[in-house]
Design a protein around this motif. Structure first.
Motif, PDB file in Angstrom:
ATOM      1  N   ALA A  24      12.644  21.186   0.707  1.00  0.00           N
ATOM      2  CA  ALA A  24      12.877  20.444  -0.534  1.00  0.00           C
ATOM      3  C   ALA A  24      13.780  19.234  -0.282  1.00  0.00           C
ATOM      4  O   ALA A  24      13.551  18.153  -0.838  1.00  0.00           O
ATOM      5  N   ARG A  25      14.785  19.410   0.550  1.00  0.00           N
ATOM      6  CA  ARG A  25      15.678  18.280   0.846  1.00  0.00           C
ATOM      7  C   ARG A  25      14.886  17.148   1.501  1.00  0.00           C
ATOM      8  O   ARG A  25      15.052  15.974   1.149  1.00  0.00           O
ATOM      9  N   ALA A  26      14.014  17.489   2.436  1.00  0.00           N
ATOM     10  CA  ALA A  26      13.206  16.460   3.094  1.00  0.00           C
ATOM     11  C   ALA A  26      12.237  15.823   2.100  1.00  0.00           C
ATOM     12  O   ALA A  26      12.039  14.604   2.087  1.00  0.00           O
ATOM     13  N   ALA A  27      11.651  16.647   1.229  1.00  0.00           N
ATOM     14  CA  ALA A  27      10.673  16.134   0.257  1.00  0.00           C
ATOM     15  C   ALA A  27      11.322  15.162  -0.718  1.00  0.00           C
ATOM     16  O   ALA A  27      10.739  14.129  -1.073  1.00  0.00           O
ATOM     17  N   LEU A  28      12.546  15.460  -1.147  1.00  0.00           N
ATOM     18  CA  LEU A  28      13.261  14.566  -2.067  1.00  0.00           C
ATOM     19  C   LEU A  28      13.632  13.270  -1.363  1.00  0.00           C
ATOM     20  O   LEU A  28      13.509  12.168  -1.921  1.00  0.00           O
ATOM     21  N   ASN A  29      14.078  13.419  -0.117  1.00  0.00           N
ATOM     22  CA  ASN A  29      14.422  12.256   0.688  1.00  0.00           C
ATOM     23  C   ASN A  29      13.258  11.287   0.838  1.00  0.00           C
ATOM     24  O   ASN A  29      13.412  10.077   0.694  1.00  0.00           O
ATOM     25  N   VAL A  30      12.099  11.832   1.134  1.00  0.00           N
ATOM     26  CA  VAL A  30      10.902  11.014   1.314  1.00  0.00           C
ATOM     27  C   VAL A  30      10.581  10.268   0.013  1.00  0.00           C
ATOM     28  O   VAL A  30      10.285   9.073   0.015  1.00  0.00           O
ATOM     29  N   LEU A  31      10.656  10.994  -1.093  1.00  0.00           N
ATOM     30  CA  LEU A  31      10.346  10.408  -2.398  1.00  0.00           C
ATOM     31  C   LEU A  31      11.208   9.174  -2.655  1.00  0.00           C
ATOM     32  O   LEU A  31      10.725   8.130  -3.084  1.00  0.00           O
TER      33      LEU A  31
ATOM     34  N   SER B  57       8.574  20.411  -2.965  1.00  0.00           N
ATOM     35  CA  SER B  57       8.438  20.729  -1.538  1.00  0.00           C
ATOM     36  C   SER B  57       7.418  19.821  -0.863  1.00  0.00           C
ATOM     37  O   SER B  57       7.080  20.042   0.293  1.00  0.00           O
ATOM     38  N   GLY B  58       6.890  18.829  -1.576  1.00  0.00           N
ATOM     39  CA  GLY B  58       5.820  18.013  -1.004  1.00  0.00           C
ATOM     40  C   GLY B  58       4.581  18.832  -0.679  1.00  0.00           C
ATOM     41  O   GLY B  58       3.761  18.432   0.139  1.00  0.00           O
ATOM     42  N   GLY B  59       4.458  19.988  -1.300  1.00  0.00           N
ATOM     43  CA  GLY B  59       3.254  20.792  -1.117  1.00  0.00           C
ATOM     44  C   GLY B  59       3.295  21.722   0.086  1.00  0.00           C
ATOM     45  O   GLY B  59       2.312  22.385   0.400  1.00  0.00           O
ATOM     46  N   LEU B  60       4.435  21.801   0.779  1.00  0.00           N
ATOM     47  CA  LEU B  60       4.470  22.625   1.997  1.00  0.00           C
ATOM     48  C   LEU B  60       4.894  24.064   1.755  1.00  0.00           C
ATOM     49  O   LEU B  60       4.713  24.916   2.626  1.00  0.00           O
ATOM     50  N   TYR B  61       5.446  24.313   0.586  1.00  0.00           N
ATOM     51  CA  TYR B  61       6.088  25.602   0.384  1.00  0.00           C
ATOM     52  C   TYR B  61       6.352  25.726  -1.110  1.00  0.00           C
ATOM     53  O   TYR B  61       6.639  24.723  -1.745  1.00  0.00           O
TER      54      TYR B  61
END
Ligand SMILES: *Cc1c(COP(=O)(O)O)cnc(C)c1O
Length: 399
Positions: free
Chosen positions: A295-302, A257-261
């Motif tokens: 999670a979708r945004a966090a994976l995308n960023v990665l 989650s990039g730490g957001l959730y």
């Protein structure tokens, strides 16, 4: 309010199950965090690798805001328009067949334990209630009763019995010990590719390949706990890639989650997750649309921001710098990607005082066990920022 006021409140009203550094943070951006007096620090812990994408990544924050305003929670009683998309993206990215979403890492571990036990009874023919799961000494898999039942850390266990049976502990990094521990009732090996909490312990070259072979030979599920090592931290999407193997079940969480959730997931490459039928497992918040969108945004960023390759590159630079620090108190420097550790000689008086001094120098990190300092900055770190950190670490460790 002064920093001490916040600390007093925590101490007065909170359970004291942590011993934090006395820095009261109120803001973050990228690799940086600020305390309530606006002092800036570099975060070299990344919330135990949950913040791989950096604090408050704008794309992840935007996804959270957008979904929070639209629909945060449906429960799994109904379907939602985010869950299937997350499943597909996770399976594509990790080459998995099935996903089961949960919230915390410990829940993902518990889910895997349940799934492999049931698989053992239904598919492998293990007699009812006899399934055994092999685990490794000095493991860290979370804090529930079943998980601490197979911990070897007395602090994690003492006073919490009675414990859950069905686990057998072997030394970490020893494939022969694994082979000897296998019985006809063994359903799984649960292991971290690199033991993070134990102090960034890397197993000998070939260990994972060998246990992979043994699992294949004996019909055993290989469960890799990549909750800390996964999602770019070690310079690969998953740490298993360093040995070119694939687990049967992969556990991810933290940076999902990039730490957001809190978002975790069980990924499986065999049909082991297919063994679970409606009503047999679940979670009110697991797979909720807010978690899925984040999670979708966090994976995308990665992936899109090249953070995995950056972890490899910056990890090499960081490691080189740590190795160059000439201090007899440094006993070992080890790591992979941006999961790094400096182990101090016990005569140095423990890692904690060094973490306190690093904090004074503007760098936040945490001791793991007595004598090891872990360095795990967000994967967005730049070369200049690595050098900035190394200057401070070098002056603190040399003092
Ligand atoms: C943090 C961690 C867990 C537990 O995750 P929680 O979200 O704290 O429950 C499990 N396994 C590993 C390897 C971890 O680092």
């Amino acid at each position: 309010m002064k920093p001490q006021d916040y600390i007093d409140l925590e101490n007065r009203y909170g359970a004291q199950n942590y011993k934090p550094l006395d820095v009261v943070l109120s803001k973050g951006e990228g690799v940086w965090v600020w305390d309530v007096e606006d002092n800036r620090y570099m975060d070299c812990l990344s919330a135990y690798s949950a913040v791989n994408q950096g604090h408050c990544h704008p794309r992840i924050v935007a996804a959270l805001q957008e979904q929070a305003e639209r629909l945060p929670l449906t429960s799994r009683a109904f379907r939602n328009d985010q869950l299937g998309l997350l499943y597909e993206e996770l399976c594509r990215l990790t080459n998995s067949h099935k996903v089961l979403p949960m919230n915390s890492g410990a829940e993902a571990v518990e889910t895997a334990i349940k799934a492999v036990r049931k698989w053992g009874y239904m598919e492998k023919g293990v007699p009812e209630n006899q399934a055994e799961i092999i685990v490794c000494a000095n493991n860290f898999h979370g804090r529930t009763i079943s998980i601490v039942s197979f911990s070897t850390d007395s602090g994690a266990r003492a006073g919490f019995g009675p414990f859950t049976p069905g686990f057998r502990v072997i030394p970490f990094g020893d494939a022969q010990a694994f082979e000897q521990a296998i019985t006809p009732h063994t359903v799984a090996l649960l292991v971290e590719p690199i033991q993070g909490e134990a102090g960034v312990i890397i197993p000998p070259e070939g260990y994972l390949r060998r246990v992979r072979e043994l699992c294949d030979t004996h019909g055993i599920q290989l469960i890799l706990d990549e909750i800390q090592t996964g999602l770019g931290r070690t310079g690969k999407l998953l740490a298993e890639e360093h040995e070119g193997i694939e687990a049967d079940i992969t556990l991810i969480g933290k940076a999902l989650s990039g730490g957001l959730y809190p978002v975790s997931a069980v990924l499986s490459n065999t049909e082991v997750l297919g063994i679970l039928r409606p009503g047999e497992h679940g979670s009110t918040f697991g797979g909720n649309p807010l978690a899925c969108a984040v999670a979708r945004a966090a994976l995308n960023v990665l992936v899109e921001e090249g953070l995995i390759a950056n972890a490899e590159l910056m990890g090499q630079r960081f490691m080189k710098g740590l190795r160059a620090i000439a201090n007899p108190a440094v006993r070992d420097v080890r790591g992979r990607g941006l999961l790094l550790a400096v182990e101090l000689d016990p005569s140095a008086g423990g890692a904690r005082p060094y973490c306190e001094r690093l904090k004074e120098a503007g760098l936040l990190c945490k001791e793991t066990h007595e004598n090891t300092i872990r360095f795990a900055p967000p994967l967005v770190i730049t070369a200049e920022q690595v050098d900035w950190a190394l200057e401070r670490i070098s002056s603190v460790l040399s003092a």
